[in-house]
Scaffold this active site. Structure first.
Site, PDB file in Angstrom:
ATOM      1  N   ASP A  82       0.846  -1.193   0.000  1.00 25.47           N
ATOM      2  CA  ASP A  82       0.000   0.000   0.000  1.00 25.47           C
ATOM      3  C   ASP A  82       0.888   1.253   0.000  1.00 25.47           C
ATOM      4  OD1 ASP A  82      -2.429   1.403   0.195  1.00 25.47           O
ATOM      5  OD2 ASP A  82      -2.351   1.429   2.393  1.00 25.47           O
ATOM      6  N   HIS A 180      -7.675  10.151   3.760  1.00 24.44           N
ATOM      7  CA  HIS A 180      -7.261   9.176   4.771  1.00 24.44           C
ATOM      8  C   HIS A 180      -7.622   9.637   6.188  1.00 24.44           C
ATOM      9  CE1 HIS A 180      -4.427   8.000   1.434  1.00 24.44           C
ATOM     10  NE2 HIS A 180      -4.950   6.837   1.770  1.00 24.44           N
ATOM     11  N   HIS A 211      -9.193   5.014  -2.184  1.00 19.96           N
ATOM     12  CA  HIS A 211      -8.447   5.105  -0.914  1.00 19.96           C
ATOM     13  C   HIS A 211      -9.262   5.932   0.070  1.00 19.96           C
ATOM     14  CE1 HIS A 211      -4.264   3.622  -1.755  1.00 19.96           C
ATOM     15  NE2 HIS A 211      -4.836   3.500  -2.942  1.00 19.96           N
ATOM     16  N   ASN A 254     -10.283   0.637   0.011  1.00 18.15           N
ATOM     17  CA  ASN A 254      -9.241   0.538   1.044  1.00 18.15           C
ATOM     18  C   ASN A 254      -9.761   0.914   2.428  1.00 18.15           C
ATOM     19  OD1 ASN A 254      -7.546   0.024  -1.069  1.00 18.15           O
ATOM     20  ND2 ASN A 254      -6.080   1.642  -0.585  1.00 18.15           N
TER      21      ASN A 254
HETATM   22  P1  13P Z   1      -8.827   4.940   5.631  1.00 16.05           P
HETATM   23  O1  13P Z   1      -7.947   5.839   6.426  1.00 16.05           O
HETATM   24  O2  13P Z   1     -10.091   5.653   5.228  1.00 16.05           O
HETATM   25  O3  13P Z   1      -9.108   3.648   6.287  1.00 16.05           O
HETATM   26  O4  13P Z   1      -8.067   4.613   4.249  1.00 16.05           O
HETATM   27  C1  13P Z   1      -7.097   3.611   4.197  1.00 16.05           C
HETATM   28  C2  13P Z   1      -6.332   3.627   2.913  1.00 16.05           C
HETATM   29  O5  13P Z   1      -6.658   4.292   1.948  1.00 16.05           O
HETATM   30  C3  13P Z   1      -5.139   2.787   2.860  1.00 16.05           C
HETATM   31  O6  13P Z   1      -4.435   2.966   1.669  1.00 16.05           O
HETATM   32  O1  G3H Z   2      -3.215   5.001   3.672  1.00 19.07           O
HETATM   33  C1  G3H Z   2      -2.496   4.738   4.626  1.00 19.07           C
HETATM   34  C2  G3H Z   2      -2.798   3.587   5.496  1.00 19.07           C
HETATM   35  O2  G3H Z   2      -3.801   3.920   6.423  1.00 19.07           O
HETATM   36  C3  G3H Z   2      -1.558   3.057   6.135  1.00 19.07           C
HETATM   37  O3  G3H Z   2      -1.137   3.886   7.172  1.00 19.07           O
HETATM   38  O4  G3H Z   2       1.293   4.255   6.726  1.00 19.07           O
HETATM   39  O5  G3H Z   2       0.335   4.538   9.033  1.00 19.07           O
HETATM   40  O6  G3H Z   2       0.579   2.256   8.022  1.00 19.07           O
HETATM   41  P1  G3H Z   2       0.367   3.723   7.774  1.00 19.07           P
HETATM   42 ZN    ZN Z   3      -4.532   4.977   0.937  1.00 23.09          ZN
END
Ligand code: 13P
Ligand code: G3H
Ligand code: ZN
Length: 309
Positions: A82, A180, A211, A254
């Site tokens: 990701d 996000h 996302h 996601n």
């Molecule tokens: P959320 O923060 O809405 O759960 O999105 C997660 C995401 O896009 C991970 O790539």
């Molecule tokens: O889009 C981001 C995901 O929520 C992952 O978050 O980089 O803190 O693991 P992270």
């Molecule tokens: Zn994301």
């Protein structure tokens, strides 16, 4: 069934009009909760790890835990990077056996994004791995959603077509109003379905990725707050909107924030209600259970991928 790429699951999802959940993983309980839910729903599922998650869990542990999940189930499971920040991270994941990687060049200029994405695609495709790319910018959109200049941050459908043709990426993450984290909207939650429709018109055969698509489930936020957290005013994308997106050409949704809320809420509840508990299994078991039921609800009631394995 061994780990699979997302190719077949996306082809089927586009033909039949549903989405596959892509859930972020960081540890064993999260992996088990997600995979148990997908197995019970007989649904394909994408387990995705950010570079932060890979660093936290350590590459070998993460890979072996996912391998264990694959051995214990008979559903299609893809292991996806990701938000791959650069070519080297994508290469390391491809070499380590990930079946899908995202190269996130959305912060770069269009030309730089094309160049970086193409480099990852060339490396990945030679090794049978698929690539998700991103065009448009998610962050900050919620701050000025009513301001017309903010349109510049949404994905441009014409650029999307050119981008996919020039890079050969297998799926495309687009910006249509999500962001996000737990604070996605100040006012009413709204996505630009008009932009999604135009993108689908221009690139009908490219799976679209959403996302920042957590619902920020009210009950989970309340569970956290009632047990000592301080997460006021959190707001996400309602189930009905995600359900509409699933039927309108979005193939991958996601979710990370909702799993974080589930885990934190469940742990906080046990620790508050039973201060004498210090056996981690006593709070990690309900945490895993709540992750499972949260994922199951999304798969079954929102994304529509039950019985599509
Ligand atoms: P959320 O923060 O809405 O759960 O999105 C997660 C995401 O896009 C991970 O790539
Ligand atoms: O889009 C981001 C995901 O929520 C992952 O978050 O980089 O803190 O693991 P992270
Ligand atoms: Zn994301």
């Amino acid at each position: 069934m061994p780990l699979v790429t997302t190719k077949e699951m996306f082809e089927k999802s586009m033909k039949e009009g549903y989405a596959i959940g892509a859930f972020n993983v960081n540890n064993m309980e999260i992996i088990q909760g997600i995979v148990d839910a997908a197995q019970e729903e007989h649904s394909p599922v994408i387990l995705q790890a950010s570079s932060g998650a890979i660093k936290y869990a350590r590459p070998n542990y993460l890979k072996k835990m996912v391998e264990a999940a694959v051995e214990e189930t008979d559903i299609p499971i893809a292991l996806h990077l990701d938000h791959g920040p650069d070519f080297e991270t994508c290469k390391a994941c491809i070499d380590a056996g990930f079946t899908s990687v995202m190269i996130d060049g959305s912060k770069y200029s269009f030309e730089e994004n094309v160049e970086l994405t193409k480099k990852v695609v060339d490396y990945a495709h030679e090794r049978g791995v698929v690539v998700e790319a991103e065009l448009g910018q998610l962050a900050g959109i919620e701050d000025d959603v009513n301001v017309s200049e903010s349109d510049a941050k949404y994905t441009d459908p014409d650029q999307a077509k050119e981008f996919v043709e020039r890079t050969g990426c297998d799926s495309l993450a687009i910006a249509i109003g999500t962001s996000h984290g737990a604070y996605k909207f100040k006012g009413e939650a709204k996505l630009r379905f008009d932009i999604l429709a135009k993108v689908k018109e221009k690139i009908p055969n490219t799976p679209i990725v959403l996302h920042g698509a957590s619902t920020v489930i009210e009950e989970l936020v309340a569970m956290c707050n009632e047990n000592g957290a301080n997460i006021p005013g959190a707001k996400g994308v309602p189930d009905e909107i995600l359900n509409e997106a699933s039927k309108s050409g979005v193939s991958k949704i996601n979710v990370d924030t909702d799993l974080r809320l589930a885990m934190t809420g469940a742990i906080r509840k046990v620790l508050k209600e039973e201060p004498s508990v210090f056996d981690p299994r006593k709070y990690l078991t309900p945490a895993r259970d709540l992750i499972k039921s949260t994922v199951q609800h999304k798969i079954r009631d929102v994304f529509g991928s039950s019985n599509k394995a």
